[in-house]
Design an enzyme around this catalytic site. Structure first.
Site, PDB file in Angstrom:
ATOM      1  N   LYS A  40      78.012   7.479 -25.163  1.00 57.91           N
ATOM      2  CA  LYS A  40      76.740   6.753 -25.848  1.00 57.91           C
ATOM      3  C   LYS A  40      76.013   5.960 -24.825  1.00 57.91           C
ATOM      4  O   LYS A  40      76.967   5.071 -24.262  1.00 57.91           O
ATOM      5  CB  LYS A  40      76.847   6.170 -27.169  1.00 57.91           C
ATOM      6  CG  LYS A  40      75.592   5.913 -27.766  1.00 57.91           C
ATOM      7  CD  LYS A  40      76.054   5.497 -29.352  1.00 57.91           C
ATOM      8  CE  LYS A  40      74.866   5.217 -30.141  1.00 57.91           C
ATOM      9  NZ  LYS A  40      75.142   4.807 -31.512  1.00 57.91           N
ATOM     10  N   SER A 115      72.915   6.867 -35.150  1.00 57.84           N
ATOM     11  CA  SER A 115      72.271   7.069 -33.893  1.00 57.84           C
ATOM     12  C   SER A 115      73.198   7.693 -32.671  1.00 57.84           C
ATOM     13  O   SER A 115      72.527   7.811 -31.843  1.00 57.84           O
ATOM     14  CB  SER A 115      72.156   5.449 -33.728  1.00 57.84           C
ATOM     15  OG  SER A 115      73.524   4.630 -33.563  1.00 57.84           O
ATOM     16  N   SER A 139      77.026   5.548 -37.644  1.00 56.74           N
ATOM     17  CA  SER A 139      76.365   6.209 -36.655  1.00 56.74           C
ATOM     18  C   SER A 139      77.238   7.196 -35.886  1.00 56.74           C
ATOM     19  O   SER A 139      76.603   7.842 -35.065  1.00 56.74           O
ATOM     20  CB  SER A 139      75.637   5.281 -35.686  1.00 56.74           C
ATOM     21  OG  SER A 139      74.621   4.704 -36.153  1.00 56.74           O
TER      22      SER A 139
END
EC number: 6.3.5.7
Lengths: 483, 514
Positions: A40, A115, A139
């Site tokens: 990420k 996310s 997330s």
């Protein structure tokens, strides 16, 4: 493949050298040799911008790599890309960050969740074998459920947060997205280790204490009977408070199916009660936003990151009386942070203020402890962080369970938001299934539920275990996945 | 009513003008009327740790700007604080040396405000669970105060220093030096137990001495390793005063001036029946007045929050005992010991204890010697030289061994006291040769050899037969003639008594021959 990747918009930046390495040198003897892994964009690497999908950090290159990223590389993984995300991990859609909206490989035009949506979509689409995400309130697990992959949030402190850009420090955990529980476990094994650069990362001593406690469970030793019931002896709790109005028929169906499959594997499935659940979501948002407003105070454009031009400071000056330096900060923060991030910073600032803390911040801290205590009262394994050193148990206390089963999300992935479309409250509600694990710091994993029919959107089943009981959680998840 | 506020008639207060009050407050540190002054101090003390509180960067804040900066100090994303155990130990020493209790459990909090010298947007401090609580600093005659005063310590908290803003170097810009960002401080918060500026100054000096001796901090106000905020409130009658905070007072003189000015300001207001608002004020040393910095309504909301990146600090009783055992003896105990063990006077002992490192210096030099003489030489000659040079003992090249050698030579009558003083000055100038070598090089060795003096006296008598005959006839004053000549002949190296004895001996010997 590249065309597909472009459609999904799952990738923030690509590491060409690592891609070549991943193709060239498979199986050299290390645990993750030949694995292409994405991380990420809020994890620092030594080759890409740690953008956090924010204009504030769009070109920011970290002088150090995250411990989790470095550990992956040390066991042979090629970190091939950074992945798209909601700005500063604030969101559950991966809709409107610096890199634009990402999409769900399962159905065109749909959100991958967030996310860590880019990581989930990249794994689901086969762009990489596994990916790292971060999980502050779900997330990792939510996008995993919506994209049909495994999403694992380890116990808080199992994986170092050094190099993970903080959203809410007391809740943030580096998590793993993979196509199977076995793959998730392999990545987890590579990154879960003590790290002096993160004081909240578990010490070797605490890890040993947990192992000793976890090993002293005679009822688990009796499991794996020869009759082919691999999870015999394990008791699973189904918390009734998660049976909420928002739960869709498909999610409820998947939950029931999961309970039935665990029972078939030999688990004893019982109903349990976690009465504080309904308070968990508002408490979670209060604490997460308070910490976010604190953690994001450093993005002032002075020492690093993007800075608004002087003209913008002059424009802010017309709004009111601010000191010179404050003008610069206000201009930079207004221009470089997105609307959702600004909203959360403002809310977080408010709930911590002298006047409001009594009504928001401090009650939320109490609710957090209540959630932790309720989970301690439900799990058979004692919490290794409890003040008094718990004694090993001869038998599982009556009514206690080894893990919980609940849905990961209330429904399948929604259509991706239009770029300017804002639906913050709806996206907050989605976290109702996942935030308790972060509040309590306990491990949780989302495993894809088997689809009912062709073309069904993916759904996830979530398992939650006691603090430090990651290994048992992975074992149950593997059984659930195979059934 | 306490000693400083002697009561005067209720009607009289209206006659007391502002200027008179201010004058009186400045000159006597006391006020007429039913005013009750309460002064509390917050001292910020930089710890003498090699590294910063939460990073491995060097704590040398005066190196070239922005050279001692780690990722944490600059607030880089993803960098996390790592608590430096050396700082915790030094803070615990500070707590113990001030007589407080080290807390078995302490924790850090974030204090938020935006400023260019605050890279994280918050300071990591200890608002709710400080490392130290309680303690007392006793002041009295030893500190030059007319009466005894016990100042209670509320808490001692461990926290980060800010970066340094540098103004006026580059036009239109404020420069920021991050070297100081994250250096460890302890904030020592006293109760409002002081009543005069002199007591406040004595308190600062006492804390300075205690912390220096314990190796906690250099406590140097000029370089900023000790900074001071003062709270002053002047109550009138039953009415409690409003607490006003005086910020950025960076010398003892400023502290005293600011306190007296603020007492006068609040007393004038109280005398008018007004009640000053609680506020933060600065002090202008030129005008001798305090001025408004910010009102309470505009005080920042620091939004304190538990620091999530740093776990609670837990220490054991064993650890606390270990820290305690490594502390130097308390000044009271040392004072008593100096008086008892070495027979020093109260003043000499206090003078020795007042200078950092001097107790150790004295004890090393006094071993096996006349301790009172050693003390006298230290407090008069050595301190006189230090004052002349504007130097501290710790910075002087003078070693205890050197002072001992000088005093030994003097005791053996090998040199005169004037020469001893010259030797001492040479050592304080950095002379590295030994005392014996220097004495020989200067040709200072005292001629105390009786036989040699006798030979010289005989030669003098041979050279001056008239004067010798005069003495033998009963002219006693002729003796002085010869003694003067003899001392002269030795180049001043003979002591007059010894010379006189030699001359008399030589003369009396001739009486027999004559």
């Amino acid at each position: 493949m590249l065309g597909r990747a472009a459609q999904l918009n799952a990738i923030a930046s690509v590491n060409v050298r690592a891609n070549i390495r991943a193709g060239a040198k498979p199986n050299a003897g290390r645990a993750l040799d030949g694995w292409a892994v994405a991380v990420k964009a809020n994890l620092a690497t030594d080759w890409a911008a740690t953008s956090c999908a924010s204009r504030a950090l769009g070109a920011y290159r970290s002088p150090f790599a995250a411990t989790a990223v470095a550990r992956l590389e040390r066991v042979g993984a090629a970190v091939v890309a950074t992945t798209n995300m909601d700005e500063f991990a604030m969101g559950s859609r991966t809709a409107a960050g610096l890199h634009g909206a990402a999409f769900n490989p399962a159905r065109a035009g749909h959100s991958p969740g967030g996310s860590s949506g880019g990581s989930a979509a990249a794994v689901a689409a086969g762009l990489c074998r596994a990916a790292l995400g971060s999980d502050t309130g779900g997330s990792v697990r939510l996008p995993a459920a919506w994209c049909g992959v495994v999403g694992f949030k380890p116990t808080y402190g199992r994986v170092s947060r050094h190099g993970l850009v903080a959203y809410a420090s007391s809740l943030d955990a580096v998590g793993v997205l993979a196509r199977s529980v076995a793959d998730a476990r392999a990545v987890y094994a590579a990154i879960a280790a003590p790290d002096p650069r993160d004081m909240t990362c578990m010490s070797p001593g605490l890890r040993r204490r947990i192992d000793a406690l976890a090993a002293a469970r005679p009822w688990l030793a009796a499991a794996a009977e020869p009759d082919g019931r691999p999870l015999a002896g394990i008791r699973i709790g189904v918390p009734r408070e998660f049976w909420v109005d928002e739960l869709s028929p498909a999610a409820l169906d998947a939950w029931r199916g999961g309970a039935a499959r665990l029972a078939a594997l030999g688990c004893d499935v019982v109903a349990v009660s976690l009465p504080s659940t309904r308070h968990a979501l508002p408490a979670y948002y209060t604490l997460a936003l308070a910490e976010a407003s604190s953690n994001l105070a450093r993005y002032d454009g002075i020492r690093f990151g993007a800075r608004a031009p002087a003209a913008a400071a002059a424009a802010v000056a017309r709004h009111g009386r601010l000191a010179n330096a404050s003008l610069k900060y206000a201009a930079t923060r207004s221009a470089m942070l997105g609307s959702e991030v600004q909203r959360r910073i403002l809310l977080g600032t408010y709930v911590m203020g002298a006047a409001a803390a009594e009504h928001y911040y401090r009650p939320s801290q109490r609710i957090r402890r209540l959630v932790q205590r309720e989970l301690d009262a439900v799990f058979a394994l004692p919490n290794a962080l409890a003040a008094s050193a718990p004694l090993p148990l001869d038998a599982r206390p009556p009514g206690r369970v080894d893990a919980l089963l609940l849905p990961t999300a209330t429904d399948t992935a929604p259509p991706q938001c239009a770029p300017d479309d804002e639906c913050p409250v709806a996206s907050y509600v989605n976290d109702v299934m996942t935030v308790a694990a972060n509040l309590a710091g306990v491990p949780a994993i989302s495993v894809p539920a088997p689809p009912k029919g062709d073309g069904d959107m993916p759904l996830g089943l979530q398992l939650v275990a006691q603090y430090g009981d990651d290994d048992l959680l992975l074992r149950i998840a593997r059984g659930l996945e195979a059934a | 009513m306490n000693a400083i506020s002697s009561r005067i008639g209720p009607g009289a207060r209206w006659l007391v003008g502002r200027a008179a009050l201010a004058r009186q407050a400045r000159s006597h540190g006391s006020l007429p009327g039913e005013f009750k002054v309460a002064i509390g101090l917050e001292l910020h003390v930089q710890l003498q740790a090699a590294q910063k509180l939460f990073s491995a960067a060097s704590a040398r804040w005066d190196d070239a700007p922005n050279t001692n900066v780690s990722a944490v100090d600059a607030g880089l994303p993803g960098a996390l604080p790592q608590l430096n155990p050396e700082c915790v130990a030094l803070a615990a020493r500070a707590v113990l040396v001030l007589g407080g209790q080290v807390q078995r459990r302490s924790a850090f909090d974030r204090k938020h405000y935006f400023y260019a010298d605050q890279p994280l947007g918050y300071q990591i401090t200890q608002q709710w669970h400080p490392i130290g609580r309680g303690g007392v600093v006793r002041l009295g005659a030893g500190e030059g105060l007319p009466r005894a005063r016990a100042v209670r310590i509320r808490q001692v908290q461990l926290e980060q220093d800010t970066a340094k803003s540098v103004h006026g170097v580059e036009r239109g810009h404020v420069l920021v030096d991050l070297n100081r960002a994250g250096v460890a401080l302890v904030e020592i918060v006293s109760e409002p137990d002081m009543e005069t500026a002199e007591e406040a100054a004595a308190y600062v000096r006492k804390v300075q001495a205690l912390l220096r001796r314990a190796g906690v901090s250099k406590c140097n106000m000029e370089e900023g390793s000790l900074r001071c905020d003062v709270n002053v409130s002047v109550g009138s009658g039953a009415q409690r005063g409003a607490r006003c905070e005086l910020k950025n007072l960076n010398s003892l003189k400023t502290i005293q001036g600011a306190i007296n000015a603020e007492i006068a300001r609040q007393a004038v207001a109280a005398a008018r029946g007004e009640r000053p608002a609680p506020e933060t004020r600065g002090y202008d040393a030129r005008s001798g007045e305090t001025f408004l910095l910010r009102r309470k309504e505009t005080a920042p909301d620091y939004r304190y929050m538990p620091e999530p990146d740093v776990p609670e600090v837990h220490v054991t009783d064993d650890w606390i005992a270990h820290v305690r055992s490594s502390l130097p003896e308390t000044p009271e105990a040392a004072q008593a010991r100096l008086e008892r063990q070495y027979g020093l006077g109260r003043e000499a002992a206090a003078t020795i204890l007042g200078e950092p490192g001097c107790l150790e210096f004295f004890e090393a030099a006094a071993r096996g010697r006349a301790a009172r003489q050693v003390a006298a030489w230290i407090t008069s000659e050595v301190f006189g030289q230090l004052a002349y040079r504007g130097q501290r003992l710790a910075d002087s090249p003078l070693a205890p061994r050197q002072l001992a050698d000088v005093l030994d030579a003097l005791g053996r009558d090998a040199i005169t006291s004037r020469q001893a003083r010259e030797l001492l000055i040479a050592f304080m100038d950095g002379e590295r040769r030994g005392a014996a070598e220097l004495i020989a090089a200067h040709g200072w060795a005292v001629v105390s050899d009786g036989a040699q003096l006798r030979r010289m006296a005989d030669r003098l008598l041979d050279a001056h037969p008239k004067e010798a005959a005069g003495y033998l006839r009963g002219q006693e004053r002729r003796l002085n003639f010869f003694v003067g000549r003899l001392v002269q002949a030795t180049g001043g190296q003979a002591k007059p008594q010894a010379a006189s004895a030699a001359v008399r001996e030589a003369l009396e010997a001739r009486r027999g021959q004559a």
